[in-house]
Design a protein around this motif. Sequence first.
Motif, PDB file in Angstrom:
ATOM      1  N   ASP A 116      53.772  42.077  43.694  1.00  0.00           N
ATOM      2  CA  ASP A 116      52.595  41.326  43.256  1.00  0.00           C
ATOM      3  C   ASP A 116      52.012  41.943  42.000  1.00  0.00           C
ATOM      4  O   ASP A 116      52.142  43.135  41.747  1.00  0.00           O
ATOM      5  N   LEU A 117      51.343  41.105  41.212  1.00  0.00           N
ATOM      6  CA  LEU A 117      50.584  41.561  40.044  1.00  0.00           C
ATOM      7  C   LEU A 117      49.127  41.702  40.458  1.00  0.00           C
ATOM      8  O   LEU A 117      48.526  40.751  40.950  1.00  0.00           O
ATOM      9  N   ILE A 118      48.578  42.866  40.253  1.00  0.00           N
ATOM     10  CA  ILE A 118      47.192  43.151  40.624  1.00  0.00           C
ATOM     11  C   ILE A 118      46.375  43.359  39.354  1.00  0.00           C
ATOM     12  O   ILE A 118      46.759  44.139  38.490  1.00  0.00           O
ATOM     13  N   VAL A 119      45.259  42.647  39.249  1.00  0.00           N
ATOM     14  CA  VAL A 119      44.326  42.844  38.132  1.00  0.00           C
ATOM     15  C   VAL A 119      43.187  43.712  38.647  1.00  0.00           C
ATOM     16  O   VAL A 119      42.593  43.420  39.688  1.00  0.00           O
ATOM     17  N   TRP A 120      42.888  44.770  37.929  1.00  0.00           N
ATOM     18  CA  TRP A 120      41.737  45.621  38.232  1.00  0.00           C
ATOM     19  C   TRP A 120      40.735  45.451  37.101  1.00  0.00           C
ATOM     20  O   TRP A 120      41.082  45.588  35.934  1.00  0.00           O
ATOM     21  N   GLY A 121      39.490  45.182  37.467  1.00  0.00           N
ATOM     22  CA  GLY A 121      38.447  45.113  36.452  1.00  0.00           C
ATOM     23  C   GLY A 121      38.721  44.019  35.436  1.00  0.00           C
ATOM     24  O   GLY A 121      39.123  42.927  35.775  1.00  0.00           O
ATOM     25  N   SER A 122      38.494  44.317  34.204  1.00  0.00           N
ATOM     26  CA  SER A 122      38.733  43.453  33.058  1.00  0.00           C
ATOM     27  C   SER A 122      37.838  42.219  33.023  1.00  0.00           C
ATOM     28  O   SER A 122      38.190  41.159  33.547  1.00  0.00           O
ATOM     29  N   SER A 123      36.720  42.371  32.392  1.00  0.00           N
ATOM     30  CA  SER A 123      35.768  41.266  32.244  1.00  0.00           C
ATOM     31  C   SER A 123      36.272  40.201  31.279  1.00  0.00           C
ATOM     32  O   SER A 123      35.725  39.105  31.242  1.00  0.00           O
ATOM     33  N   THR A 124      37.311  40.486  30.526  1.00  0.00           N
ATOM     34  CA  THR A 124      37.875  39.466  29.628  1.00  0.00           C
ATOM     35  C   THR A 124      39.142  38.849  30.209  1.00  0.00           C
ATOM     36  O   THR A 124      39.337  37.635  30.136  1.00  0.00           O
ATOM     37  N   LEU A 125      40.005  39.634  30.797  1.00  0.00           N
ATOM     38  CA  LEU A 125      41.278  39.127  31.324  1.00  0.00           C
ATOM     39  C   LEU A 125      41.101  38.321  32.613  1.00  0.00           C
ATOM     40  O   LEU A 125      41.718  37.268  32.788  1.00  0.00           O
ATOM     41  N   THR A 126      40.244  38.777  33.510  1.00  0.00           N
ATOM     42  CA  THR A 126      40.065  38.099  34.791  1.00  0.00           C
ATOM     43  C   THR A 126      39.621  36.646  34.632  1.00  0.00           C
ATOM     44  O   THR A 126      40.229  35.749  35.231  1.00  0.00           O
ATOM     45  N   PRO A 127      38.590  36.346  33.838  1.00  0.00           N
ATOM     46  CA  PRO A 127      38.207  34.936  33.686  1.00  0.00           C
ATOM     47  C   PRO A 127      39.338  34.078  33.107  1.00  0.00           C
ATOM     48  O   PRO A 127      39.497  32.912  33.493  1.00  0.00           O
ATOM     49  N   LEU A 128      40.133  34.637  32.204  1.00  0.00           N
ATOM     50  CA  LEU A 128      41.246  33.877  31.643  1.00  0.00           C
ATOM     51  C   LEU A 128      42.288  33.559  32.710  1.00  0.00           C
ATOM     52  O   LEU A 128      42.849  32.461  32.731  1.00  0.00           O
ATOM     53  N   MET A 129      42.547  34.505  33.599  1.00  0.00           N
ATOM     54  CA  MET A 129      43.517  34.262  34.675  1.00  0.00           C
ATOM     55  C   MET A 129      43.051  33.117  35.567  1.00  0.00           C
ATOM     56  O   MET A 129      43.846  32.273  35.979  1.00  0.00           O
ATOM     57  N   PHE A 130      41.742  33.052  35.829  1.00  0.00           N
ATOM     58  CA  PHE A 130      41.198  31.924  36.594  1.00  0.00           C
ATOM     59  C   PHE A 130      41.331  30.628  35.804  1.00  0.00           C
ATOM     60  O   PHE A 130      41.766  29.606  36.328  1.00  0.00           O
ATOM     61  N   GLU A 131      40.964  30.665  34.526  1.00  0.00           N
ATOM     62  CA  GLU A 131      41.019  29.465  33.691  1.00  0.00           C
ATOM     63  C   GLU A 131      42.433  28.900  33.620  1.00  0.00           C
ATOM     64  O   GLU A 131      42.629  27.685  33.659  1.00  0.00           O
ATOM     65  N   TRP A 132      43.417  29.758  33.527  1.00  0.00           N
ATOM     66  CA  TRP A 132      44.809  29.329  33.378  1.00  0.00           C
ATOM     67  C   TRP A 132      45.489  29.046  34.713  1.00  0.00           C
ATOM     68  O   TRP A 132      46.689  28.769  34.761  1.00  0.00           O
ATOM     69  N   GLY A 133      44.745  29.146  35.822  1.00  0.00           N
ATOM     70  CA  GLY A 133      45.310  28.851  37.133  1.00  0.00           C
ATOM     71  C   GLY A 133      46.320  29.886  37.595  1.00  0.00           C
ATOM     72  O   GLY A 133      47.255  29.559  38.332  1.00  0.00           O
ATOM     73  N   LEU A 134      46.150  31.130  37.210  1.00  0.00           N
ATOM     74  CA  LEU A 134      47.106  32.181  37.524  1.00  0.00           C
ATOM     75  C   LEU A 134      46.647  33.132  38.630  1.00  0.00           C
ATOM     76  O   LEU A 134      47.305  34.126  38.909  1.00  0.00           O
ATOM     77  N   VAL A 135      45.527  32.829  39.263  1.00  0.00           N
ATOM     78  CA  VAL A 135      45.008  33.674  40.336  1.00  0.00           C
ATOM     79  C   VAL A 135      45.407  33.067  41.674  1.00  0.00           C
ATOM     80  O   VAL A 135      45.151  31.893  41.942  1.00  0.00           O
ATOM     81  N   ASP A 136      46.040  33.867  42.516  1.00  0.00           N
ATOM     82  CA  ASP A 136      46.395  33.431  43.865  1.00  0.00           C
ATOM     83  C   ASP A 136      45.327  33.852  44.872  1.00  0.00           C
ATOM     84  O   ASP A 136      45.066  33.143  45.843  1.00  0.00           O
ATOM     85  N   GLU A 137      44.733  35.016  44.635  1.00  0.00           N
ATOM     86  CA  GLU A 137      43.749  35.544  45.564  1.00  0.00           C
ATOM     87  C   GLU A 137      42.863  36.529  44.828  1.00  0.00           C
ATOM     88  O   GLU A 137      43.315  37.216  43.911  1.00  0.00           O
ATOM     89  N   ALA A 138      41.603  36.601  45.241  1.00  0.00           N
ATOM     90  CA  ALA A 138      40.657  37.545  44.632  1.00  0.00           C
ATOM     91  C   ALA A 138      39.993  38.360  45.735  1.00  0.00           C
ATOM     92  O   ALA A 138      39.407  37.795  46.658  1.00  0.00           O
ATOM     93  N   LEU A 139      40.126  39.674  45.644  1.00  0.00           N
ATOM     94  CA  LEU A 139      39.427  40.586  46.541  1.00  0.00           C
ATOM     95  C   LEU A 139      38.224  41.108  45.775  1.00  0.00           C
ATOM     96  O   LEU A 139      38.371  41.792  44.751  1.00  0.00           O
ATOM     97  N   LEU A 140      37.043  40.759  46.248  1.00  0.00           N
ATOM     98  CA  LEU A 140      35.818  41.174  45.571  1.00  0.00           C
ATOM     99  C   LEU A 140      35.036  42.112  46.473  1.00  0.00           C
ATOM    100  O   LEU A 140      34.685  41.762  47.598  1.00  0.00           O
TER     101      LEU A 140
END
Length: 193
Positions: A116-140
């Motif tokens: 799996d690809l895990i994103v940590w932090g990133s206030s710029t990359l994370t919103p883009l992943m959501f916008e592009w439909g590339l997020v499968d799950e978010a642990l907050l």
Amino acid sequence: MSLDGIIQAPGGPDEDKDGDFKHGGWAMPHFDATMGEAISAAQGETFDLLLGRRTYDIFADFWPKVEGDAMADGLNGATKYVATHRPDSLGWGPAEGLGEDIGARVRSLKERPGPDLIVWGSSTLTPLMFEWGLVDEALLLVFPVLLGGGKRFYSDQVPPRDLALVETRAASSGVLINTYRPAGALPQSGAAS
């Protein structure tokens, strides 16, 4: 993140002072074993990292120095895919730049077999992943603090999204551990009559 959505500099006072942020290290007093277990479970045995350049640099300055720790071993051993204009300066490896078309590169990484690809932090990359439909799950991990300002989890430059709560639990420190899956566009309320 804080209750008001801030994700900036949770780990240490000098982690990220952009915008004159003065509250670095705000998360650490609340960290406990339950949160560590949740993070380990979400990452699994093997994973790769998808990082923005600032998060990569912060991690590269800290994690290689940590020894005898399962979290450090996982992060240090993971391949780091980094959104950067300076791919030649990725000394904490294995690492590679994502190139000019970040969305296309992440899509291709998700299509390949592997961890799996895990994103940590990133206030710029994370919103883009959501916008592009590339997020499968978010642990907050939602900490019981209000910071008032700083880099937010989700940018107001990106379209709103609806999320479905998959699981929630509370750590003894008051941190809420919430797992979400994308559920499409934000539903609109009915027209007023």
